[in-house]
Design an enzyme around this catalytic site. Structure first.
Site: not given
Ligand SMILES: *Cc1c(COP(=O)(O)O)cnc(C)c1O
Length: 388
Positions: A74-75, A182, A204, A243, A329
Site C-alpha cells: 500500500a505504501t 485496512q 499483509h 517482473t 509506524c
Molecule cells: C499498513 C498500511 C499502509 C502501508 O502498507 P504496506 O503494504 O505495508 O506498504 C498504508 N496505509 C495504511 C492505512 C496501512 O494500514
C-alpha cells in the site's frame, strides 16, 4: 512465562493463513516462470495464475482486471496514486486535499509534493475521527485535482463515509483516491457504488504475504491518467514496471478471496470479541474509547487510560500481549500519535493509549485473559501513582 505473548496487533500486520501459504507454494518451485515469457509453458502457467488473481482482486472491489496495477504494497500504491496523479494533472491544477489522520504513506508523499510547489489541504477530523463533509466540500477549489481519504484508519479503526465523499468529488470533477489497506476484505468495497477512482490495497493486513499490494486505477468515466513512478519494461500497462512476483500475487488474491467469503461471520465474531473486551475494561473507569463507537473496523479497540504512564502501561502488558501504543509506524519516534492528537487529546492521554487489533486467530479465552491482565496492570499502576 513459556508462552509467547497473545498477538493483538493486527493493524500492524497479520499472520499468514495456512490456506494462503498452500496456494503460494507451487509458484515458488514448480511454476517458477516469468509471466512475461510469452514463448513457453513456464511463462504461460505464471501468466494464467496472475490473470486469475487479477480477476479475483478486481471482483473484490467491483472493478475490471485491467484496472488492477500490482505494487509492492500500500505504501507504493499510495505513492503511485498521489505522485502519479499530481504529475499527470499538473497543468490542470496543483491543489490536493487529504486528512490529518491519514497514514504516513499518504501524508509523506503529500509533504513531498508540497515541497515541489503543490498546495495541500490537511483536513481536521471531528472528535469521533470522522471528517466533516461540509468542510470537505468547502475545501474544494477550481484547481483541486485529487482528494485522498482513507477507508479505515489504522490506529482507531474509524470508517470514513466513502460513498458520500465519492459523490461530492464526482460532482465536482475531482478524482477520489482511498487508502484501503485496512479495509480490503474487512468491509464491503465497491468502486462503482462509492465512486472511487483510485484505491490502494495490501495483502499483509488480511492474512496474506508482506511485500505485495495493488492500486486500482479507474479506466472509464473518468479515465484516470497516471504518470508511472517506476520506469522499465512497461509491465502493468506501463504504470508500474518490474517482473511480477507470482507467489505473492497468488497469495494476495487467495487472502482476499478467503476474507470476503468469511466476511459476514468474521465481522460478527470480531465485533463480539471487541465488545466483550471493551465491556470488561470500561468497568475500571477513567478509560476513553478513541474513535467512533460503531463506525469502525470490527477488530479495532483503541483506548486511552487516565492516571497511568503510557510507557509503564505498555511495559506491564508486554509479557502477556502484543499490542501497540499509538501507531506502529511511528513507534520509532517518541512523539504522541498524530491521529490521537487530531482527535483533540492531550499529549499525556495520547501517550497512555493502547491499540488492540483483534484478528482471525484470536479466541474468546485469549480476549478474557487479555482483559484480566490489562485490568490488573492498570489497577496496579494507578495504585502506585496514588501512593507517591
Ligand atoms: C499498513 C498500511 C499502509 C502501508 O502498507 P504496506 O503494504 O505495508 O506498504 C498504508 N496505509 C495504511 C492505512 C496501512 O494500514
Amino acid at each position: 512465562m513459556s508462552h509467547r505473548p497473545i498477538y493483538l496487533d493486527c493493524h500492524a500486520t497479520t499472520p499468514l493463513d495456512e490456506r494462503v501459504l498452500a496456494a503460494m507454494l507451487p509458484y515458488f518451485t514448480e511454476h517458477f516462470g516469468n509471466p512475461s515469457s510469452i514463448n513457453h509453458l513456464y511463462g504461460w502457467e505464471a501468466e494464467a495464475a496472475i490473470k486469475q488473481a487479477r480477476t479475483m482482486l478486481a471482483d473484490a472491489i467491483n472493478a475490471t482486471p485491467e484496472e488492477i496495477v500490482f505494487t509492492s504494497g500500500a505504501t507504493e500504491a499510495n505513492n503511485l496514486a498521489l505522485k502519479g496523479v499530481a504529475e499527470a494533472y499538473f497543468s490542470k491544477g496543483q491543489h490536493i486535499i487529504t486528512v490529518q489522520t491519514e497514514h504516513s504513506a499518504v501524508l509523506d508523499p503529500c509533504q513531498y509534493l508540497r515541497s515541489l510547489g503543490f498546495e495541500i489541504t490537511f483536513l481536521p477530523v471531528q472528535k469521533n475521527g470522522l471528517i466533516d463533509l461540509t468542510q470537505l466540500e468547502k475545501a474544494f477549489r477550481p484547481d483541486t485535482i485529487l482528494v485522498s481519504v482513507m477507508a479505515a484508519n489504522n490506529e482507531i479503526g474509524v470508517l470514513q463515509p466513502l460513498a458520500k465523499i465519492g459523490e461530492l468529488c464526482r460532482n465536482a470533477g475531482i478524482l477520489f483516491h482511498t487508502d484501503a489497506a485496512q479495509a480490503i476484505g474487512k468491509i464491503p468495497l465497491d468502486v462503482e457504488a462509492m465512486k472511487i477512482d483510485l484505491l490502494s490495497m495490501t495483502a499483509h493486513k488480511v492474512y496474506g504475504p508482506k511485500g505485495i499490494g495493488a492500486l486500482y486505477v479507474r479506466r472509464r468515466s473518468p479515465r484516470v491518467q497516471l504518470s508511472p513512478q517506476l520506469h522499465g519494461g512497461g509491465h502493468e500497462r506501463g504504470m508500474r514496471s518490474g517482473t511480477l512476483y507470482p507467489p505473492q500475487i497468488v497469495g494476495f488474491a487467495k487472502a482476499v478471496e478467503l476474507a470476503i467469503a468469511e466476511q459476514a461471520a468474521e465481522t460478527k465474531r470480531l465485533t463480539q470479541l471487541r465488545e466483550n473486551l471493551w465491556q470488561q475494561l470500561q468497568r475500571l473507569g477513567g478509560i476513553h474509547l478513541n474513535g467512533h463507537p460503531t463506525q469502525r473496523l470490527p477488530g479495532n479497540l483503541n483506548i486511552s487510560v487516565e492516571g497511568v504512564d503510557g510507557a509503564a502501561l505498555l511495559l506491564g502488558l508486554q509479557p502477556v500481549m502484543a499490542v501497540s501504543s499509538g501507531s506502529a509506524c511511528s513507534s520509532v519516534t517518541t512523539a504522541p500519535s498524530h491521529v490521537l492528537t487530531a482527535l483533540g487529546h492531550s499529549k499525556q492521554l495520547a501517550y497512555a493509549s493502547i491499540r488492540f487489533g483483534i484478528g482471525r486467530f484470536n479466541t474468546v479465552d485469549e480476549i478474557d485473559l487479555v482483559a484480566q491482565q490489562a485490568i490488573a496492570t492498570i489497577s496496579s499502576l494507578r495504585k502506585q501513582t496514588s501512593l507517591v
